[in-house]
Motif scaffolding. Structure first.
Motif, PDB file in Angstrom:
ATOM      1  N   ALA A  36     107.812  21.724  94.192  1.00  0.00           N
ATOM      2  CA  ALA A  36     106.452  22.034  94.555  1.00  0.00           C
ATOM      3  C   ALA A  36     105.424  21.141  94.499  1.00  0.00           C
ATOM      4  CB  ALA A  36     106.190  23.782  93.603  1.00  0.00           C
ATOM      5  N   GLN A  37     105.209  20.250  93.201  1.00  0.00           N
ATOM      6  CA  GLN A  37     104.104  19.292  92.957  1.00  0.00           C
ATOM      7  C   GLN A  37     104.596  18.432  94.244  1.00  0.00           C
ATOM      8  OE1 GLN A  37     104.928  17.489  89.265  1.00  0.00           O
ATOM      9  NE2 GLN A  37     104.193  19.482  87.853  1.00  0.00           N
ATOM     10  N   GLU A  45     105.826  18.706  97.350  1.00  0.00           N
ATOM     11  CA  GLU A  45     105.606  19.509  98.450  1.00  0.00           C
ATOM     12  C   GLU A  45     103.415  19.749  98.664  1.00  0.00           C
ATOM     13  OE1 GLU A  45     106.734  24.021  98.574  1.00  0.00           O
ATOM     14  OE2 GLU A  45     108.858  22.859  98.732  1.00  0.00           O
ATOM     15  N   THR A  46     103.416  19.794  97.369  1.00  0.00           N
ATOM     16  CA  THR A  46     101.925  19.778  97.351  1.00  0.00           C
ATOM     17  C   THR A  46     101.107  18.060  97.566  1.00  0.00           C
ATOM     18  OG1 THR A  46     101.542  21.595  95.534  1.00  0.00           O
ATOM     19  CG2 THR A  46      99.759  20.290  95.424  1.00  0.00           C
ATOM     20  N   GLN A  97     100.945  17.531 100.652  1.00  0.00           N
ATOM     21  CA  GLN A  97      99.854  18.084 101.502  1.00  0.00           C
ATOM     22  C   GLN A  97      98.563  17.320 101.614  1.00  0.00           C
ATOM     23  OE1 GLN A  97     100.293  22.017 100.549  1.00  0.00           O
ATOM     24  NE2 GLN A  97     102.158  22.550 101.522  1.00  0.00           N
TER      25      GLN A  97
END
Length: 383
Positions: free
Chosen positions: A157-158, A160-161, A164
């Motif tokens: 998740a980190q 992907e963040t 972005q």
């Protein structure tokens, strides 16, 4: 013959992870990380029943250990990470010189942990089941399978963040510029004090990279190169600025050099009519010249030189003009080469210190980018 630190590895069951430069493994049932470059040792530990024990008494017992070993500085238990963290004086050097002593150090620590009914554990949940060694997000951790799954999800998740969020290079360049300005100010201050600026590159690059990362949100290899180039430009420019500033004082209208030129010009001009009225005989009797024409040629050359020097001084009463003609100024006004020598030395040390920082810092940034939000199992590698 085996070296002391090799003997220590054999006795403790520690292995080397070449990518992190750390030793890891088990000692007397406890998971141990030794990080020589960080002067740290980490031992995973938790209380038997999974609930906090008497932390004050535990810490008091751990505090007594450094006094028994001259290389150890602190020994503290971190409840949130379930680790005993020990710090050392020059761990890398002392391990190589006194590797066999670390078994005694570890004995002291594990003895205290056993007295408080503690065991090796997962850093995240305290479990003792199926633990393994990992490098997660650049940090060494011991974790169990269930926590590993959760950790992988969090790191995914980190990633992907982070993907972005773009690198704000516009603001990053501003941060790098502030670091370069710090470098420039330090270079100027040291120049005024009469010192060669050996440390300016180290300070400037550190500030530039730190502020670039802060202002840009993150730093890439391009960002690191921007910091390096900007610091190089400011370092070279500031050294030329310092020399130019000194010559502006020389060429000032009320300066001693200009006043001496004006006096020479006025004196020559005042003698102008008398010089032309001299005969060949008078010239030969009162000077080293053999004829009036030779004397007049020298006279006119001296007068032209004064006028040229005064014109040059008038055109170089600003720092930018002196910086633009620095090579010509040094050729004509630095007779012994001392100023050029000082400038060259400062330029070399300034550039060298910046490049040295870049050589050591940029690979670290690249490694950080590769390890950021990633996890991998550490494979034991026998020495």
């Amino acid at each position: 013959m085996k070296k002391p630190h090799q003997l220590m590895h054999e006795r403790t069951g520690l292995f080397t992870d070449k990518s992190t430069g750390a030793y890891f493994g088990t000692y007397d049932g406890y998971s141990v990380f030794i990080k020589p470059l960080e002067n740290r040792m980490e031992i995973s530990a938790a209380f038997d029943d999974g609930t906090p024990g008497d932390l004050m008494m535990l810490q008091s017992a751990l505090n007594s250990i450094p006094g028994q070993h001259k290389y150890m500085q602190t020994c503290q238990y971190n409840e949130s990470t379930r680790q005993v963290i020990c710090t050392w004086k020059q761990l890398a050097q002392s391990v190589k010189a006194n590797g066999d002593m670390y078994s005694a150090y570890l004995d002291s620590i594990t003895r205290v942990l056993r007295d408080f009914h503690m065991h090796s554990c997962c850093n995240l949940c305290g479990s003792t089941q199926s633990m393994d060694y990992y490098c997660a997000n650049g940090h060494l951790v011991v974790t169990c399978p269930s926590c590993l799954t959760r950790l992988e999800q969090e790191l995914s998740a980190q990633r992907e963040t982070a993907a972005q969020i773009p690198e704000d290079r516009v603001h990053g360049v501003l941060g790098a510029a502030i670091g370069a300005v710090v470098l420039a100010l330090l270079t100027w201050i040291l120049w005024e004090m009469g010192y060669v600026a050996y440390i300016t590159g180290f300070v400037g690059m550190t500030v530039a990279v730190t502020l670039y990362k802060k202002f840009a949100g993150k730093i890439s290899m391009i960002g690191a190169v921007i910091c390096t180039v900007m610091c190089l430009i400011f370092s070279v420019g500031t050294n030329y600025f310092c020399v130019a500033k000194e010559f502006v004082k020389v060429f000032a209208e009320d300066g001693k050099y200009v006043q001496a030129l004006k006096e020479s010009q006025s004196g020559l001009e005042a003698l102008g009519s008398e010089v032309y009225a001299l005969s060949d005989e008078e010239v030969r009797l009162n000077s080293d010249y053999s004829s009036k024409d030779e004397f007049l040629e020298a006279y006119n050359e001296a007068l032209a030189t004064c006028r040229t020097e005064l014109e040059f001084a008038e055109n170089h009463r600003s720092i930018p003009s002196c910086m633009a003609d620095m090579s010509t100024i040094l050729d004509n006004y630095d007779e012994g080469g001392e100023i050029r020598g000082n400038l060259t030395e400062c330029l070399l040390w300034g550039v060298l210190s910046i490049l040295l920082v870049a050589v050591f810092m940029i690979p670290g940034i690249r490694k950080q980018l590769q390890e950021e939000n990633t996890i991998r199992v550490l494979q034991p590698m026998e020495l």
